[in-house]
Design a protein around this motif. Structure first.
Motif, short mmCIF file in Angstrom:
data_model
loop_
_atom_site.label_atom_id
_atom_site.label_comp_id
_atom_site.label_asym_id
_atom_site.label_seq_id
_atom_site.Cartn_x
_atom_site.Cartn_y
_atom_site.Cartn_z
N ALA A 73 0.82 -1.21 0.00
CA ALA A 73 0.00 0.00 0.00
C ALA A 73 0.85 1.26 0.00
O ALA A 73 0.43 2.31 -0.47
CB ALA A 73 -0.93 0.00 1.21
N SER A 74 2.08 1.18 0.49
CA SER A 74 2.90 2.38 0.67
C SER A 74 3.84 2.68 -0.49
O SER A 74 4.25 3.82 -0.67
CB SER A 74 3.71 2.27 1.96
OG SER A 74 4.57 1.15 1.88
N SER A 123 -0.98 5.92 2.05
CA SER A 123 -0.91 4.85 1.06
C SER A 123 -1.03 5.41 -0.35
O SER A 123 -1.43 6.55 -0.56
CB SER A 123 -2.04 3.84 1.30
OG SER A 123 -3.30 4.44 1.06
#
Length: 197
Positions: A73-74, A123
Motif C-alpha cells: 500500500a505504501s 498509502s
C-alpha cells in the motif's frame, strides 16, 4: 501487470559506425551502407536481449506500466530501471474512465535496481475492483549511446556481433547469450524475491 514501450530507440542513438569498427568491416567502397539495415537489426536485438536479461533500459525512452493491484500500500517497485521521472499516475475504473492522480501524493525514489513510487500520505491511491492504475515514466541511462556504462555498451556490441555472425539461424546447440556477454551483464541483473507487482 503490463509494461508497454511507448517510444523506441531512435536510429540516431544506435552506434552503427562503432559497430562497423567492432566488426572490422571495410570502408571507402561505393556500397558502404549496404549492410546498415542488418547492422541496425542486430543492434536493436542485442539491446532488447540485454534489457530483458538485466531489467535495465539502456537508451532513454517512454514507458507505460499498468497494474491491477498494489503489492504494497505504501510503495510500488517499478519493473525496470533506471527511471528518471514518473510523468503521470492515472487511475482507471472498470468502465475505462480515467482519473489523474496529483503528483503531490507520491514521489519517485530513484534507484538503479529498484526505483520506487512512494506514497507521501498513508498509502498509494486505491485501485477500484476491476480497475487499474497506469504509470507513465521515462527510463534509461540517457538519450545517447555515450550515456550507457562502458561494460554494457561493450556487451551490446559483442552480442550484436554474435547475432550478425549467426543471422541465418545456424545457432542450434549454441547458447543464445555468449558467456563473455553474460559475464559483462551479470552484475546489472536484479535479484527479485517474492515476485513482482
Amino acid at each position: 501487470m503490463m509494461l508497454v514501450e511507448q517510444t523506441t530507440v531512435p536510429l540516431a542513438a544506435l552506434p552503427v559506425a562503432e559497430f562497423k569498427d567492432h566488426l572490422r568491416l571495410g570502408s571507402g567502397f561505393a556500397d558502404d551502407g549496404l549492410q546498415d539495415g542488418v547492422l541496425v537489426a542486430a543492434l536493436r536485438a542485442a539491446i532488447a536481449a540485454i534489457e530483458a536479461r538485466t531489467g535495465k533500459i539502456l537508451i532513454q525512452r517512454d514507458f507505460s506500466w499498468t497494474v491491477y493491484r498494489w503489492r504494497s500500500a505504501s510503495d510500488a517497485v517499478l519493473p525496470v530501471g533506471p527511471v528518471s521521472a514518473v510523468t503521470s499516475l492515472t487511475l482507471i475504473d472498470r468502465l475505462g474512465a480515467e482519473t489523474p492522480v496529483s503528483q503531490s501524493s507520491w514521489v519517485l525514489v530513484a534507484d538503479l535496481h529498484r526505483p520506487r513510487l512512494v506514497a507521501l500520505g498513508l498509502s498509494l491511491p486505491l485501485i477500484a475492483t476491476g480497475g487499474s492504475a497506469r504509470l507513465d515514466f521515462i527510463a534509461g541511462y540517457g538519450p545517447n549511446w555515450s550515456d550507457i556504462p562502458n561494460d554494457l555498451a561493450q556487451a551490446v556490441l559483442m552480442l550484436a556481433a554474435h547475432f550478425y555472425d549467426f543471422r541465418h539461424g545456424e545457432t542450434a546447440g549454441r547458447d543464445l547469450m555468449p558467456p563473455m556477454v553474460a559475464s559483462l551483464v551479470e552484475r546489472y541483473r536484479t535479484l527479485r524475491l517474492g515476485g513482482m507487482e
